[in-house]
Design a protein around this motif. Structure first.
Motif, PDB file in Angstrom:
ATOM      1  N   UNK A  62       0.789  -1.381  -0.081  1.00 47.12           N
ATOM      2  CA  UNK A  62       0.062  -0.082   0.199  1.00 47.12           C
ATOM      3  C   UNK A  62       0.974   1.316   0.092  1.00 47.12           C
ATOM      4  N   UNK A  63       2.013   1.264   0.356  1.00 47.76           N
ATOM      5  CA  UNK A  63       3.069   2.321   0.754  1.00 47.76           C
ATOM      6  C   UNK A  63       3.869   2.300  -0.309  1.00 47.76           C
ATOM      7  N   UNK A  64       3.939   1.434  -1.494  1.00 44.55           N
ATOM      8  CA  UNK A  64       4.794   1.302  -2.373  1.00 44.55           C
ATOM      9  C   UNK A  64       6.297   0.465  -1.885  1.00 44.55           C
ATOM     10  N   UNK A  81      -8.933  -5.387  -2.157  1.00 45.17           N
ATOM     11  CA  UNK A  81      -8.966  -3.849  -2.017  1.00 45.17           C
ATOM     12  C   UNK A  81      -7.908  -3.364  -3.058  1.00 45.17           C
ATOM     13  N   UNK A  82      -6.794  -4.363  -3.213  1.00 46.73           N
ATOM     14  CA  UNK A  82      -5.634  -3.580  -4.221  1.00 46.73           C
ATOM     15  C   UNK A  82      -6.359  -3.465  -5.441  1.00 46.73           C
ATOM     16  N   UNK A  83      -7.021  -4.616  -6.010  1.00 51.68           N
ATOM     17  CA  UNK A  83      -7.468  -4.259  -7.320  1.00 51.68           C
ATOM     18  C   UNK A  83      -8.815  -3.377  -7.590  1.00 51.68           C
ATOM     19  N   UNK A  84      -9.530  -3.404  -6.486  1.00 54.32           N
ATOM     20  CA  UNK A  84     -10.800  -2.806  -6.485  1.00 54.32           C
ATOM     21  C   UNK A  84     -11.771  -3.680  -7.180  1.00 54.32           C
TER      22      UNK A  84
END
Length: 207
Positions: A62-64, A81-84
């Motif tokens: 999430x923060x790279x 959640x990463x991909x939606x």
């Protein structure tokens, strides 16, 4: 940059390989041979404190920065959640997906898993346990069948809850369940298993 999936050929491992394929994410499998106790090795413990598969390491967290995630339900939520995809961001739809995901995590997995266990012990020692957990497993299939009488998938649209439940329904023969007894589950199961991404998720080598 890709996701590393630490898994073995089990229902919990297949939840994640199916989800990764459905979400179109690039990943590499790192088999963890649980038949040889590899899940207890320090390197795996560093990313899975409970010594259980599956776990993932995402190089693009999430923060790279890289992040590791353990527990199959948490991994599914993270990937969604990463991909939606396959998990509504808000509202009633999200609640329903989370309900059925937790239903799988708390029941439709642990109970069939106990059937698997008792089928493997000496016959003289298994009667009570096998009867108890087979009864509960059939009850859960009944719950699922009634739910699927209301729609094509367990929580409205296709979701991570379906992927989680499917991975355990995949072992229905092993826990002595005839899907013909549960026609809505049978229809749902056959529909999902016909999806190309699901087929890839089940065919990728995890062991």
């Amino acid at each position: 940059m890709m996701i590393q999936l630490y898994a073995w050929d089990t229902p919990n491992g297949r939840k994640i390989s199916v989800a990764l394929e459905e979400m179109g994410l690039t990943y590499r499998v790192e088999p963890v041979d649980i038949t040889k106790g590899r899940q207890f090795e320090p390197a795996f413990l560093a990313i899975s404190p409970n010594n259980r598969i599956p776990a993932i390491v995402d190089a693009e967290g999430p923060d790279g920065a890289p992040i590791s995630v353990f527990e199959s339900g948490a991994i599914l939520v993270y990937l969604a959640e990463k991909t939606g995809r396959f998990l509504p961001a808000t509202g009633r739809g999200r609640v329903q997906v989370m309900e059925w995901l937790m239903w799988q995590m708390g029941g439709f997995g642990p109970m069939p898993g106990q059937v698997h266990h008792f089928l493997g012990v000496d016959e003289k020692d298994r009667a009570y346990g096998l009867a108890r957990y087979q009864k509960e497993t059939h009850r859960l299939y009944g719950v699922l069948d009634r739910r699927l009488a209301e729609g094509a998938f367990v929580a409205g649209e296709l979701s991570i809850a379906d992927f989680a439940i499917l991975a355990w329904a995949w072992r229905h023969a092993r826990h002595r369940v005839d899907l013909a007894e549960y026609p809505n589950v049978k229809r749902w199961y056959e529909t999902l298993m016909a999806r190309p991404a699901v087929q890839r998720g089940f065919s990728v080598a995890l062991s």
